[in-house]
Each structure stands twice: as structure tokens, then as C-alpha cells.
Design a protein around this motif. Structure first.
Motif, PDB file in Angstrom:
ATOM      1  N   THR A 166     -34.788  38.306  19.367  1.00 33.92           N
ATOM      2  CA  THR A 166     -35.573  39.360  19.848  1.00 33.92           C
ATOM      3  C   THR A 166     -35.708  39.195  21.348  1.00 33.92           C
ATOM      4  OG1 THR A 166     -36.705  39.501  17.939  1.00 33.92           O
ATOM      5  CG2 THR A 166     -37.927  40.433  19.839  1.00 33.92           C
TER       6      THR A 166
ATOM      7  N   GLU B 103     -32.772  40.028  23.227  1.00 33.65           N
ATOM      8  CA  GLU B 103     -32.332  41.459  23.282  1.00 33.65           C
ATOM      9  C   GLU B 103     -33.269  42.369  24.120  1.00 33.65           C
ATOM     10  OE1 GLU B 103     -33.402  43.458  19.662  1.00 33.65           O
ATOM     11  OE2 GLU B 103     -31.946  45.275  20.030  1.00 33.65           O
ATOM     12  N   GLN B 104     -34.677  41.650  24.233  1.00 31.06           N
ATOM     13  CA  GLN B 104     -35.455  42.274  24.985  1.00 31.06           C
ATOM     14  C   GLN B 104     -35.001  42.048  26.710  1.00 31.06           C
ATOM     15  OE1 GLN B 104     -39.168  40.876  23.667  1.00 31.06           O
ATOM     16  NE2 GLN B 104     -39.561  42.529  22.285  1.00 31.06           N
TER      17      GLN B 104
END
Lengths: 104, 259
Positions: free
Chosen positions: A52, A55-56
Motif C-alpha cells: 500500500t 502503491e500510494q
């Protein structure tokens, strides 16, 4: 005087497991969540949190789908991620070289 | 820090090893080479007369010529082997990638085989155009050199991320010139192009070695197969497939055993 190599380290990329995820993903077109989990010896929750973060930051792309009835999550490195990984690796190598040079 | 770099190197090595799937295409093209042997039946005494009367046939750049009894069948055989082999290889890599959990990109491989299969059309154009120019008097040697140089230039353009249209045009032209000069091993040039791209993508030392050995075998076959010998027999014609086919079969079996 040249900038110290630590200045080139990126906090998002530098974390050991995130560096591992990027390294493996950069070697392939895409890599499956289960493969990353077993290769990096992480729990599903831990791996999920690192993915996460990456990805961010736009360093990886995540694709969810099915293989038959089994849900599968695939991770691929973006061009930004590839560049960030290359920069991180050269900063790490520069640090090691500096350390070796100062010790000799 | 050095430990971290060592761990990352180990991860990279493991990822590369888990992606290796080359024994299938290497074995496939090796076996297909040997299966082509019956189609290399020569015409016999009529052969020389037939060779002197060429017709428009792009398949002559895919390992066939009019001295054969079944040139169309052999040309179509190689065309089918190349197209089916490329698609089957892409399918195989995708299937293995899904099973293991790490996928290899096969886009570059398919593009290389596509260029190799499409180049004979350009090559046939050269065949008809070049005889009317000073270039038409060149021996195969210089034309082979030019083809290799243009392919090398296309590789450099690809590595430097030049506009795709320029890279593809250079790759098609280089391959076409090479197939124009060495049409008798044109099918092996296409296979070689695909294997070079796959070896670069896989980053496997063993696969790269097999591919290099195969390219040497193709050069030896192109240079020393006694195609022009009289009388022509099945083995003077089919001798061209023996060495490249042998290297591929042995390389594929070694790969199966080691991977």
C-alpha cells in the motif's frame, strides 16, 4: 565537497522489505502477492501494508483478478519505481564504497 | 549495508531463476528442425535448370529454394513452425508465470519473431530490386555483414529507447538483408532473433550460452552445407538443419535437467 550518499536515500524505498518488493518486481513483468510473501518471508498483513505504501507513492501498480476461482493480486513496478530503485541502489553502493575507502 | 546489498542480489538471482522457462522453446525448435528433413528432398538432375529460373516467392528467405522437390511445402512448414512456436512460447511463459507467481514479458520476443517472419517480404523486394543496381553484384558475404551491422544498430536504438518506428524499420531492414544474403538459413535467423531476445529478458547465463552456441551453429551451417554439390541428395540439402537442430535439442535437454 560532494553531497553525502545518505542524502540520496529515499525513506519510502529504503525500508528493507519495500526495497525487496521493488527488487523482485523490477525483475519481472509482474509478480504475484503469494510469491512475494514466500520469497520475502513476510506475513500477508505486513506485505499488504508495504505494498500500500509503495502503491500510494506511485512506485508500483497493483492489479487484482482471478485465476479460476482463486483471487490473485499482481504487482508490477512503474517507471517511477524503476528509477527510484536504481537511485537507491547507486546511493547504497556509494555508501558502501565510502565506508570501505574511509576504513582503508 | 553490504549485507543488504548481498540480500538484494540474492533476491534478484532467485527471481531470475524462478522465471526461467526456456527449455520449451529451445526443444520445440530443435525437434521441429529434425522433423523438416523429409521435406528437403532434391529434384535431382533438373535442379540446376530450375534454380536458374527464379519466381517471386517470399518463402525463399525462410530456408527453401527451387532446387527442392517440395519448396512450397517446406516454406509453409517453416512458416507454420515459426508462427505456432512463437505463440506457443508466449502461452508457455504466461502459463508458467501464473503457476510460479512471477511473469516474464514476452512482448519483445513476439515482436522479434514477427519482424523475422515479415522481413522475407522486404527481402523478396530486395531480391528483385538489387540485381538492377550495383549492389546486385555483391556476394553474400558483404550483404551478410551489412545485415548484421543494421541489426546491431537496431539493437542500439532499442536500448537507447529511440522512436519505435525507427527501431522496427532498422530491425526489419537488417533482417531482410540478412535473409536476402542467407535465405537458406532464413528460418534459423528468425529463431535466433527470438532466442536472443528471450535470453536477454530471462538473463540466464545457461540460456545465453545455448543461444550463442546456436548462432555459431547457424553460421557454420550457412557456410559449410554443400547445397550446390552434384549430385544433390537429401542429406546435402537437409544437412543445413543438422547442426542448429542438434544444438537446440541438446541445449533444451540440458536446460530441462538443470532448471
Amino acid at each position: 565537497m560532494s553531497e553525502h550518499p545518505t542524502a540520496s536515500l529515499d525513506d519510502v524505498v529504503h525500508q528493507k522489505h519495500r526495497l525487496g518488493i521493488l527488487t523482485v518486481a523490477a525483475e519481472a513483468k509482474r509478480v504475484e502477492f503469494g510469491y512475494l510473501r514466500s520469497t520475502l518471508e513476510l506475513t500477508a498483513g505486513n506485505l499488504s501494508r508495504h505494498i500500500t505504501v509503495l502503491e500510494q507513492a506511485g512506485l508500483i501498480a497493483v492489479e487484482k483478478g482471478y485465476d479460476g476461482k482463486r483471487p490473485r493480486t499482481w504487482v508490477s513496478v512503474t517507471s517511477v519505481g524503476r528509477t527510484a530503485l536504481a537511485a537507491e541502489m547507486s546511493a547504497l553502493r556509494a555508501l558502501v564504497e565510502r565506508h570501505v575507502a574511509s576504513g582503508s | 549495508m553490504a549485507d543488504l546489498l548481498g540480500d538484494l542480489d540474492e533476491l534478484r538471482r532467485r527471481a531470475r531463476k524462478d522465471r526461467h522457462a526456456y527449455p520449451f522453446p529451445v526443444l520445440y525448435f530443435g525437434v521441429a528442425s529434425f522433423l523438416a528433413i523429409p521435406l528437403y528432398q532434391p529434384w535431382g538432375p533438373e535442379a540446376l535448370r530450375r534454380v536458374s529460373a527464379p519466381t517471386w516467392n517470399p518463402l525463399t528467405s525462410l530456408g527453401t529454394n527451387d532446387a527442392l522437390r517440395y519448396p512450397l511445402a517446406l516454406g509453409l512448414y517453416w512458416l507454420t513452425v515459426l508462427v505456432v512456436g512463437a505463440l506457443a512460447t508466449a502461452w508457455w511463459y504466461r502459463r508458467r508465470g501464473r503457476r510460479v507467481g512471477i511473469e516474464t514479458s514476452t512482448g519483445g520476443y513476439l515482436a522479434a519473431v514477427g519482424i523475422g517472419v515479415g522481413a522475407p517480404l522486404v527481402s523478396e523486394g530486395l531480391y528483385w530490386y538489387l540485381p538492377m543496381t550495383p549492389l546486385g553484384h555483391w556476394q553474400p558475404g558483404p550483404a551478410t555483414g551489412i545485415g548484421l551491422v543494421v541489426i546491431a544498430a537496431a539493437t542500439v536504438l532499442w536500448r537507447r529507447r529511440a522512436p519505435r518506428v525507427v527501431t522496427v524499420a532498422a530491425a526489419v531492414l537488417g533482417t531482410a538483408v540478412l535473409q536476402y544474403a542467407q535465405g537458406w538459413v532464413g528460418q534459423f535467423i528468425v529463431i535466433g532473433l527470438g532466442l536472443v531476445v528471450l535470453a536477454a529478458v530471462e538473463r540466464s547465463t545457461r540460456f545465453t550460452t545455448i543461444t550463442a552456441a546456436y548462432l555459431v551453429a547457424v553460421c557454420l551451417s550457412a557456410g559449410f552445407t554443400p547445397v550446390q554439390s552434384v549430385p544433390t541428395t537429401l542429406w546435402t540439402m537437409a544437412g543445413v538443419v543438422l547442426l542448429p537442430g542438434f544444438v537446440l535439442v541438446v541445449g533444451g535437454l540440458v536446460g530441462l535437467r538443470r532448471e
